[in-house]
Design an enzyme around this catalytic site. Structure first.
Site, PDB file in Angstrom:
ATOM      1  N   ASP A   2      72.686 -49.385 -67.187  1.00 50.05           N
ATOM      2  CA  ASP A   2      73.481 -50.460 -67.557  1.00 50.05           C
ATOM      3  C   ASP A   2      72.702 -51.093 -68.686  1.00 50.05           C
ATOM      4  O   ASP A   2      72.029 -52.106 -68.308  1.00 50.05           O
ATOM      5  CB  ASP A   2      74.006 -51.183 -66.501  1.00 50.05           C
ATOM      6  CG  ASP A   2      75.002 -52.322 -66.982  1.00 50.05           C
ATOM      7  OD1 ASP A   2      76.052 -51.955 -67.975  1.00 50.05           O
ATOM      8  OD2 ASP A   2      75.008 -53.417 -66.530  1.00 50.05           O
ATOM      9  N   GLU A  62      75.799 -46.200 -69.565  1.00 49.94           N
ATOM     10  CA  GLU A  62      77.029 -46.758 -69.664  1.00 49.94           C
ATOM     11  C   GLU A  62      77.298 -47.138 -71.275  1.00 49.94           C
ATOM     12  O   GLU A  62      76.194 -47.526 -71.863  1.00 49.94           O
ATOM     13  CB  GLU A  62      77.215 -48.135 -68.989  1.00 49.94           C
ATOM     14  CG  GLU A  62      78.799 -48.896 -69.122  1.00 49.94           C
ATOM     15  CD  GLU A  62      78.862 -50.227 -68.384  1.00 49.94           C
ATOM     16  OE1 GLU A  62      79.193 -51.200 -68.954  1.00 49.94           O
ATOM     17  OE2 GLU A  62      78.693 -50.122 -67.130  1.00 49.94           O
ATOM     18  N   ASP A 135      73.855 -56.339 -62.084  1.00 49.63           N
ATOM     19  CA  ASP A 135      73.628 -55.675 -63.096  1.00 49.63           C
ATOM     20  C   ASP A 135      72.855 -54.484 -62.430  1.00 49.63           C
ATOM     21  O   ASP A 135      72.943 -53.262 -62.974  1.00 49.63           O
ATOM     22  CB  ASP A 135      72.732 -56.269 -64.163  1.00 49.63           C
ATOM     23  CG  ASP A 135      73.467 -57.319 -64.963  1.00 49.63           C
ATOM     24  OD1 ASP A 135      74.030 -56.811 -65.836  1.00 49.63           O
ATOM     25  OD2 ASP A 135      73.336 -58.424 -64.548  1.00 49.63           O
TER      26      ASP A 135
END
Length: 174
Positions: A2, A62, A135
């Protein structure tokens, strides 16, 4: 993975006989670096370190979502690109998923909150303690989404080199 410029989340899963288990999740801390170039260097180094330690077969990331702040988007795109470069450097195929696709895949709702995604991952992967920073679960969610999307069987957005990435994304490369 991410992408982020303050915190970058990551997660590693293992799949054997269609059974998924978590290997590790965490964050790469970037807030102590003032210069953006230093953050990018750290992302590359830590991503390579994770790859070299865990030897993943594939790399799911992502995709940055479209926002109003162009500078933030540019920085996020660079962070994503550097992590992708580390995977490509080790000849690991890359798959890219939108935030909405990841949330949809994990929770069934493309508008789910970080907390909902984290709770579903905790239920699926049976980890005891929720990480301090979500996260980490966002990075893990990209890996789980990739597995749910067919893992190694998926041909969508899979790149084994910069050339194949550029050829597959002419608008991003221009």
């Amino acid at each position: 993975m991410d992408p982020g410029t303050t915190l970058m989340g990551y997660g590693l899963i293992h799949v054997k006989d269609k059974k998924m288990s978590m290997i590790q999740m965490g964050v790469i801390q970037l807030s102590k670096f003032e210069e953006h170039s230093d953050k990018l260097k750290r992302i590359f180094e830590r991503t390579l370190e994770l790859i070299d330690n865990y030897k993943p077969d594939e790399f799911a990331v992502e995709a940055p979502f479209y926002g109003k702040n162009v500078q933030s988007m540019l920085k996020l795109g660079r962070a994503q690109g550097v992590s992708m470069a580390a995977a490509l450097y080790r000849n690991i195929p890359i798959m890219e998923y939108s935030p909405r696709k990841i949330k949809q895949s994990i929770t069934g709702n493309g508008n789910a909150s970080k907390e909902q995604v984290a709770a579903m991952l905790q239920s699926l992967l049976k980890f005891e303690e929720m990480p301090k920073n979500l996260d980490a679960t966002d990075g893990l969610a990209a890996a789980v989404c990739h597995y749910f999307q067919g893992g190694g069987e998926s041909k969508k957005k899979k790149y084994a080199s910069w050339k194949s990435f550029v050829n597959g994304n002419p608008k991003k490369a221009s």
